[in-house]
Scaffold this motif. Structure first.
Motif, mmCIF file in Angstrom:
data_model
loop_
_atom_site.group_PDB
_atom_site.id
_atom_site.type_symbol
_atom_site.label_atom_id
_atom_site.label_comp_id
_atom_site.label_asym_id
_atom_site.label_seq_id
_atom_site.Cartn_x
_atom_site.Cartn_y
_atom_site.Cartn_z
ATOM 1 N N PRO A 105 0.814 -1.224 0.000
ATOM 2 C CA PRO A 105 0.000 0.000 0.000
ATOM 3 C C PRO A 105 0.844 1.269 0.000
ATOM 4 O O PRO A 105 0.358 2.328 -0.380
ATOM 5 N N GLU A 106 2.111 1.183 0.435
ATOM 6 C CA GLU A 106 2.867 2.435 0.552
ATOM 7 C C GLU A 106 4.053 2.546 -0.393
ATOM 8 O O GLU A 106 4.831 3.491 -0.305
ATOM 9 N N SER A 107 4.225 1.561 -1.290
ATOM 10 C CA SER A 107 5.291 1.721 -2.274
ATOM 11 C C SER A 107 4.780 1.203 -3.607
ATOM 12 O O SER A 107 3.649 0.749 -3.702
ATOM 13 N N ASP A 108 5.609 1.259 -4.608
ATOM 14 C CA ASP A 108 5.175 0.784 -5.925
ATOM 15 C C ASP A 108 5.529 -0.680 -6.130
ATOM 16 O O ASP A 108 5.547 -1.166 -7.244
ATOM 17 N N ARG A 109 5.794 -1.380 -5.062
ATOM 18 C CA ARG A 109 6.182 -2.783 -5.180
ATOM 19 C C ARG A 109 4.966 -3.638 -5.517
ATOM 20 O O ARG A 109 3.925 -3.569 -4.862
ATOM 21 N N LEU A 110 5.129 -4.439 -6.559
ATOM 22 C CA LEU A 110 4.075 -5.370 -6.945
ATOM 23 C C LEU A 110 4.709 -6.731 -7.173
ATOM 24 O O LEU A 110 5.653 -6.849 -7.945
ATOM 25 N N SER A 111 4.231 -7.757 -6.482
ATOM 26 C CA SER A 111 4.759 -9.089 -6.758
ATOM 27 C C SER A 111 3.629 -9.972 -7.269
ATOM 28 O O SER A 111 2.451 -9.747 -6.961
ATOM 29 N N GLU A 112 4.013 -10.933 -8.067
ATOM 30 C CA GLU A 112 3.004 -11.732 -8.761
ATOM 31 C C GLU A 112 3.443 -13.190 -8.798
ATOM 32 O O GLU A 112 4.583 -13.485 -9.120
ATOM 33 N N TYR A 113 2.538 -14.087 -8.452
ATOM 34 C CA TYR A 113 2.846 -15.516 -8.418
ATOM 35 C C TYR A 113 1.723 -16.304 -9.072
ATOM 36 O O TYR A 113 0.555 -15.902 -9.008
ATOM 37 N N ASP A 114 2.085 -17.435 -9.688
ATOM 38 C CA ASP A 114 1.093 -18.402 -10.168
ATOM 39 C C ASP A 114 1.293 -19.691 -9.398
ATOM 40 O O ASP A 114 2.434 -20.137 -9.224
ATOM 41 N N ILE A 115 0.212 -20.290 -8.964
ATOM 42 C CA ILE A 115 0.312 -21.618 -8.342
ATOM 43 C C ILE A 115 -0.419 -22.606 -9.250
ATOM 44 O O ILE A 115 -1.563 -22.353 -9.655
ATOM 45 N N LYS A 116 0.264 -23.716 -9.549
ATOM 46 C CA LYS A 116 -0.357 -24.758 -10.376
ATOM 47 C C LYS A 116 -1.534 -25.381 -9.617
ATOM 48 O O LYS A 116 -1.418 -25.662 -8.421
ATOM 49 N N LEU A 117 -2.595 -25.600 -10.351
ATOM 50 C CA LEU A 117 -3.778 -26.189 -9.722
ATOM 51 C C LEU A 117 -3.753 -27.705 -9.864
ATOM 52 O O LEU A 117 -3.083 -28.262 -10.735
ATOM 53 N N MET A 118 -4.465 -28.377 -8.996
ATOM 54 C CA MET A 118 -4.552 -29.833 -9.048
ATOM 55 C C MET A 118 -6.014 -30.253 -9.146
ATOM 56 O O MET A 118 -6.912 -29.513 -8.753
ATOM 57 N N ASP A 119 -6.201 -31.457 -9.699
ATOM 58 C CA ASP A 119 -7.542 -32.040 -9.739
ATOM 59 C C ASP A 119 -7.776 -32.745 -8.424
ATOM 60 O O ASP A 119 -7.095 -33.726 -8.129
ATOM 61 N N ILE A 120 -8.702 -32.249 -7.657
ATOM 62 C CA ILE A 120 -8.940 -32.874 -6.360
ATOM 63 C C ILE A 120 -10.350 -33.434 -6.341
ATOM 64 O O ILE A 120 -11.326 -32.710 -6.554
ATOM 65 N N ASP A 121 -10.414 -34.718 -6.123
ATOM 66 C CA ASP A 121 -11.712 -35.370 -6.041
ATOM 67 C C ASP A 121 -12.065 -35.430 -4.565
ATOM 68 O O ASP A 121 -11.643 -36.336 -3.853
ATOM 69 N N GLN A 122 -12.796 -34.405 -4.123
ATOM 70 C CA GLN A 122 -13.014 -34.293 -2.695
ATOM 71 C C GLN A 122 -14.417 -34.755 -2.333
ATOM 72 O O GLN A 122 -15.372 -34.450 -3.023
ATOM 73 N N GLU A 123 -14.487 -35.490 -1.221
ATOM 74 C CA GLU A 123 -15.798 -35.842 -0.690
ATOM 75 C C GLU A 123 -16.445 -34.574 -0.156
ATOM 76 O O GLU A 123 -15.807 -33.813 0.575
ATOM 77 N N HIS A 124 -17.690 -34.339 -0.517
ATOM 78 C CA HIS A 124 -18.381 -33.167 0.011
ATOM 79 C C HIS A 124 -19.462 -33.661 0.949
ATOM 80 O O HIS A 124 -20.306 -34.456 0.572
ATOM 81 N N LEU A 125 -19.441 -33.204 2.165
ATOM 82 C CA LEU A 125 -20.407 -33.695 3.143
ATOM 83 C C LEU A 125 -21.550 -32.698 3.315
ATOM 84 O O LEU A 125 -21.330 -31.492 3.323
ATOM 85 N N GLY A 126 -22.736 -33.236 3.452
ATOM 86 C CA GLY A 126 -23.880 -32.401 3.784
ATOM 87 C C GLY A 126 -23.945 -32.267 5.295
ATOM 88 O O GLY A 126 -24.063 -33.255 6.012
ATOM 89 N N ILE A 127 -23.840 -31.048 5.766
ATOM 90 C CA ILE A 127 -23.875 -30.814 7.214
ATOM 91 C C ILE A 127 -25.302 -30.386 7.571
ATOM 92 O O ILE A 127 -25.768 -29.355 7.102
ATOM 93 N N PRO A 128 -25.999 -31.193 8.354
ATOM 94 C CA PRO A 128 -27.394 -30.837 8.652
ATOM 95 C C PRO A 128 -27.480 -29.571 9.494
ATOM 96 O O PRO A 128 -26.596 -29.300 10.313
ATOM 97 N N ASP A 129 -28.524 -28.782 9.260
ATOM 98 C CA ASP A 129 -28.781 -27.630 10.128
ATOM 99 C C ASP A 129 -29.124 -28.163 11.497
ATOM 100 O O ASP A 129 -29.993 -29.019 11.629
ATOM 101 N N THR A 130 -28.433 -27.692 12.511
ATOM 102 C CA THR A 130 -28.629 -28.235 13.855
ATOM 103 C C THR A 130 -29.007 -27.111 14.809
ATOM 104 O O THR A 130 -28.388 -26.046 14.802
ATOM 105 N N GLU A 131 -30.040 -27.356 15.615
ATOM 106 C CA GLU A 131 -30.347 -26.467 16.735
ATOM 107 C C GLU A 131 -29.534 -27.013 17.903
ATOM 108 O O GLU A 131 -29.888 -28.036 18.486
ATOM 109 N N TYR A 132 -28.443 -26.365 18.215
ATOM 110 C CA TYR A 132 -27.569 -26.903 19.256
ATOM 111 C C TYR A 132 -28.168 -26.686 20.647
ATOM 112 O O TYR A 132 -28.819 -25.658 20.906
ATOM 113 N N LEU A 228 -22.730 -27.189 20.913
ATOM 114 C CA LEU A 228 -22.766 -28.602 21.291
ATOM 115 C C LEU A 228 -24.195 -29.109 21.427
ATOM 116 O O LEU A 228 -25.071 -28.402 21.922
ATOM 117 N N SER A 229 -24.376 -30.346 20.999
ATOM 118 C CA SER A 229 -25.571 -31.121 21.321
ATOM 119 C C SER A 229 -25.087 -32.522 21.607
ATOM 120 O O SER A 229 -24.070 -32.956 21.044
#
Lengths: 256, 14
Positions: A105-132, A228-229
């Motif tokens: 924010p206070e100088s003209d410095r700008l840095s730039e990076y690329d990160i290689k992406l990966m194919d991730i086969d992730q389990e997605h869980l359904g989290i039930p709405d809970t009245e704790y 907690l419940s």
């Protein structure tokens, strides 16, 4: 995707807080923001992060994309950002890389990076709405202290919440220990208050090693919420600005 | 003694 964060510190802290629990994660981007859900290897704990579009300015996501990122790689790149740098994340449609720029924010410095992406086969869980049955909001530093102190004695902690308050108890080889907190309003500094809301008493046991790990998020928020419940996973929530959050779920330990 | 339950006992696979 183009998402600009005023302070790189936020993403640095979030990634720091979860990188020891989960390694390869999809950052799911859509017009409501950037979300991440991942379980640890043992399938006992789950991280759920939501960075709402309002936490960025500007935020643009024209098409839903999942950015598969290795958090060790992301940590290496984020180490190159100063906390008060302006951070911008960019990705194309069907991207091979995610692009990060850090602007001082206070100088003209700008840095730039690329990160290689990966194919991730992730389990997605359904989290039930809970009245704790019990919700405890306390200073995040207090929760860190309790988990650290008790983890020196034992692998597990019993959390009991009644109308009297909340009690954390552990039993180990060298002896046992407990910490009790009562509902308490600090009139000078509300962040130091302990709020307990209870519909029925709860008693659950959890592994301390995961709780200690969750407490790495304490730098993100002065307050932490424990929900907690009986016989359901514990929710530990660190609220961020603009309704963004970092949540951890932990499955209980159950008697034989 | 108590044993550690997995999250999948509580949360559904989507």
């Amino acid at each position: 995707l183009e998402a600009r964060l005023e302070q790189a510190a936020m993403l640095k802290r979030v990634v720091d807080a979860i990188k020891d629990l989960v390694q390869d994660c999809n950052f799911d981007c859509n017009d409501s923001g950037i979300a991440l859900q991942a379980m640890d290897n043992s399938h006992v704990a789950l991280v759920s992060m939501m960075l709402k579009s309002e936490s960025f300015s500007p935020f643009r996501c024209d098409r839903n994309i999942a950015l598969g990122i290795n958090l060790t790689s992301l940590t290496k790149v984020l180490r190159a950002a100063q906390g008060d740098d302006i951070l911008t994340l960019k990705a194309e449609d069907a991207p091979d890389v995610v692009n990060l720029t850090f602007e001082s924010p206070e100088s003209d410095r700008l840095s730039e990076y690329d990160i290689k992406l990966m194919d991730i086969d992730q389990e997605h869980l359904g989290i039930p709405d809970t009245e704790y049955a019990a919700t405890i909001t306390l200073p995040s530093s207090e929760f860190s202290r309790i988990t650290r102190d008790l983890s020196a004695l034992s692998e597990s902690v019993a959390i009991e919440c009644t109308k009297e308050g909340v009690k954390f108890t552990c039993t180990g080889d060298i002896g046992n220990g407990s910490v009790s907190l009562r509902q308490h309003t600090n009139v000078e500094n509300d962040a130091k208050s302990v709020d307990i809301s209870l519909t029925e008493p709860v008693a659950l046991t959890f592994s301390l090693k995961y709780l200690v790990n969750f407490c790495k998020a304490a730098g993100l928020s002065d307050r932490v919420r424990l929900c907690l419940s009986n016989e359901v996973p514990l929710l530990v929530e660190y609220g961020l600005s603009n309704n963004s959050y970092l949540r951890f779920y932990l499955a209980p330990k159950i008697g034989d | 003694t108590s044993h550690q339950v997995k999250l999948l006992a509580f949360f559904n696979d989507k």
